[in-house]
Design a protein around this motif. Structure first.
Motif, PDB file in Angstrom:
ATOM      1  N   ASP A  51     -32.498  31.442 -32.035  1.00 26.71           N
ATOM      2  CA  ASP A  51     -31.432  32.251 -32.644  1.00 26.71           C
ATOM      3  C   ASP A  51     -30.101  31.503 -32.653  1.00 26.71           C
ATOM      4  O   ASP A  51     -29.324  31.612 -33.603  1.00 26.71           O
ATOM      5  N   PHE A  52     -29.823  30.749 -31.595  1.00 25.55           N
ATOM      6  CA  PHE A  52     -28.603  29.943 -31.540  1.00 25.55           C
ATOM      7  C   PHE A  52     -28.560  28.974 -32.723  1.00 25.55           C
ATOM      8  O   PHE A  52     -27.545  28.868 -33.423  1.00 25.55           O
ATOM      9  N   TYR A  53     -29.664  28.265 -32.969  1.00 21.39           N
ATOM     10  CA  TYR A  53     -29.691  27.290 -34.060  1.00 21.39           C
ATOM     11  C   TYR A  53     -29.701  27.967 -35.432  1.00 21.39           C
ATOM     12  O   TYR A  53     -29.073  27.455 -36.371  1.00 21.39           O
ATOM     13  N   VAL A  54     -30.364  29.094 -35.558  1.00 22.33           N
ATOM     14  CA  VAL A  54     -30.306  29.845 -36.821  1.00 22.33           C
ATOM     15  C   VAL A  54     -28.853  30.207 -37.123  1.00 22.33           C
ATOM     16  O   VAL A  54     -28.391  30.099 -38.266  1.00 22.33           O
ATOM     17  N   GLY A  55     -28.113  30.590 -36.113  1.00 24.35           N
ATOM     18  CA  GLY A  55     -26.693  30.914 -36.280  1.00 24.35           C
ATOM     19  C   GLY A  55     -25.836  29.737 -36.701  1.00 24.35           C
ATOM     20  O   GLY A  55     -24.734  29.908 -37.217  1.00 24.35           O
ATOM     21  N   ILE A 109     -31.951  17.605 -37.412  1.00 23.44           N
ATOM     22  CA  ILE A 109     -33.110  18.337 -36.907  1.00 23.44           C
ATOM     23  C   ILE A 109     -33.017  18.527 -35.395  1.00 23.44           C
ATOM     24  O   ILE A 109     -32.267  17.824 -34.711  1.00 23.44           O
ATOM     25  N   VAL A 110     -33.798  19.468 -34.907  1.00 22.72           N
ATOM     26  CA  VAL A 110     -33.891  19.723 -33.476  1.00 22.72           C
ATOM     27  C   VAL A 110     -35.245  20.356 -33.192  1.00 22.72           C
ATOM     28  O   VAL A 110     -35.760  21.107 -34.015  1.00 22.72           O
ATOM     29  N   LEU A 144     -29.641  19.202 -25.872  1.00 23.77           N
ATOM     30  CA  LEU A 144     -28.387  19.964 -25.840  1.00 23.77           C
ATOM     31  C   LEU A 144     -28.487  20.912 -24.666  1.00 23.77           C
ATOM     32  O   LEU A 144     -29.459  21.667 -24.553  1.00 23.77           O
ATOM     33  N   ALA A 145     -27.519  20.854 -23.784  1.00 24.23           N
ATOM     34  CA  ALA A 145     -27.522  21.741 -22.614  1.00 24.23           C
ATOM     35  C   ALA A 145     -26.090  22.115 -22.261  1.00 24.23           C
ATOM     36  O   ALA A 145     -25.173  21.296 -22.393  1.00 24.23           O
ATOM     37  N   GLN A 164     -22.525  29.314 -20.400  1.00 23.91           N
ATOM     38  CA  GLN A 164     -23.229  29.574 -21.656  1.00 23.91           C
ATOM     39  C   GLN A 164     -22.595  30.769 -22.349  1.00 23.91           C
ATOM     40  O   GLN A 164     -22.138  31.713 -21.713  1.00 23.91           O
ATOM     41  N   GLY A 165     -22.515  30.680 -23.674  1.00 29.22           N
ATOM     42  CA  GLY A 165     -21.890  31.746 -24.458  1.00 29.22           C
ATOM     43  C   GLY A 165     -20.386  31.628 -24.585  1.00 29.22           C
ATOM     44  O   GLY A 165     -19.732  32.514 -25.142  1.00 29.22           O
ATOM     45  N   ARG A 166     -19.801  30.528 -24.126  1.00 31.08           N
ATOM     46  CA  ARG A 166     -18.347  30.341 -24.181  1.00 31.08           C
ATOM     47  C   ARG A 166     -17.912  29.385 -25.285  1.00 31.08           C
ATOM     48  O   ARG A 166     -16.764  28.990 -25.350  1.00 31.08           O
ATOM     49  N   GLY A 167     -18.834  28.966 -26.152  1.00 29.10           N
ATOM     50  CA  GLY A 167     -18.474  28.123 -27.289  1.00 29.10           C
ATOM     51  C   GLY A 167     -18.740  26.646 -27.109  1.00 29.10           C
ATOM     52  O   GLY A 167     -18.561  25.863 -28.050  1.00 29.10           O
ATOM     53  N   ILE A 168     -19.190  26.235 -25.935  1.00 28.86           N
ATOM     54  CA  ILE A 168     -19.426  24.809 -25.693  1.00 28.86           C
ATOM     55  C   ILE A 168     -20.605  24.308 -26.520  1.00 28.86           C
ATOM     56  O   ILE A 168     -20.514  23.276 -27.185  1.00 28.86           O
ATOM     57  N   GLY A 169     -21.712  25.025 -26.514  1.00 33.19           N
ATOM     58  CA  GLY A 169     -22.882  24.619 -27.312  1.00 33.19           C
ATOM     59  C   GLY A 169     -22.569  24.578 -28.790  1.00 33.19           C
ATOM     60  O   GLY A 169     -22.973  23.658 -29.501  1.00 33.19           O
TER      61      GLY A 169
END
Length: 194
Positions: A149-153, A140-141, A103-104, A110-115
């Motif tokens: 933190d991104f994935y925890v969110g 899984i990842v 995932l990139a 970054q931080g604009r909702g794309i991820g």
């Protein structure tokens, strides 16, 4: 999909996408850029991974804003996570999963909702296209430290083994069945609130 004033669409990778502009400048992100440029199309053709790209809604803009690659996998949860609705599942060392292989998102967006939307697509593909036809319980990842933190969110949890917790890219997991149940409850509450 849109975040604030920026409109984008997510679609499957197409021939030639790997030649489109895609900016990842960090040294630690070089493998992500290299995979996209050299291997994403070949891996898709070989049925190893399937890649999805986020592109601008403006047809004149040919950039790749981000990408997600998914593949089948398994996760060793025996003795770590009981599957309450299938008590004998623990007799197997591993359980079926879909892996977010890569995932990139381009540096400037970054931080604009794309991820977040790419991960939402991973949930959707898993729950709508895989789970109904093939047994699959987990998403899984292997998350880079900067992405934990991104994935925890998004609801993921680090697999609690000493070796994994110390890994530079620990395995994180999410129980798809519990995720689907929570989403159904949220949807029902939203409908009831109307």
């Amino acid at each position: 999909m849109a975040d604030n004033d920026f409109d984008f669409t997510i679609r499957p990778l197409q021939k030639g996408d790997c030649k489109s502009p895609f900016s990842l400048a960090g040294e630690e992100d070089l493998p992500l850029k290299t995979f996209f440029r050299r291997d994403a199309e070949k891996a898709g053709d070989a049925f190893i991974t399937q890649t999805y790209v986020a592109i601008p809604s403006d047809d004149a803009d040919n950039r790749i804003l981000g990408y997600l690659s998914l593949m089948s996998a398994e996760i060793a949860v025996k003795g770590l996570y009981p599957i309450a609705d299938k008590p004998r599942a623990d007799r197997y060392p591993s359980q079926p999963a879909v892996r977010i292989a890569r995932l990139a998102v381009t540096d400037e967006l970054q931080g604009r909702g794309i991820g977040k939307d790419l991960v939402a697509l991973a949930f959707s593909v898993s729950l709508d296209r895989i789970c109904p036809f093939v047994g699959c319980r987990f998403l899984i990842v292997n998350a880079k430290r900067k992405s934990i933190d991104f994935y925890v969110g998004r609801g993921f949890t680090i697999l609690e083994t000493d070796k994994n917790v110390e890994s530079p890219a620990p395995i994180m997991w999410l129980d798809l069945k519990l995720y689907a149940q929570k989403q159904a409850e949220l949807d029902a509450a939203a409908i009831a609130a109307q």
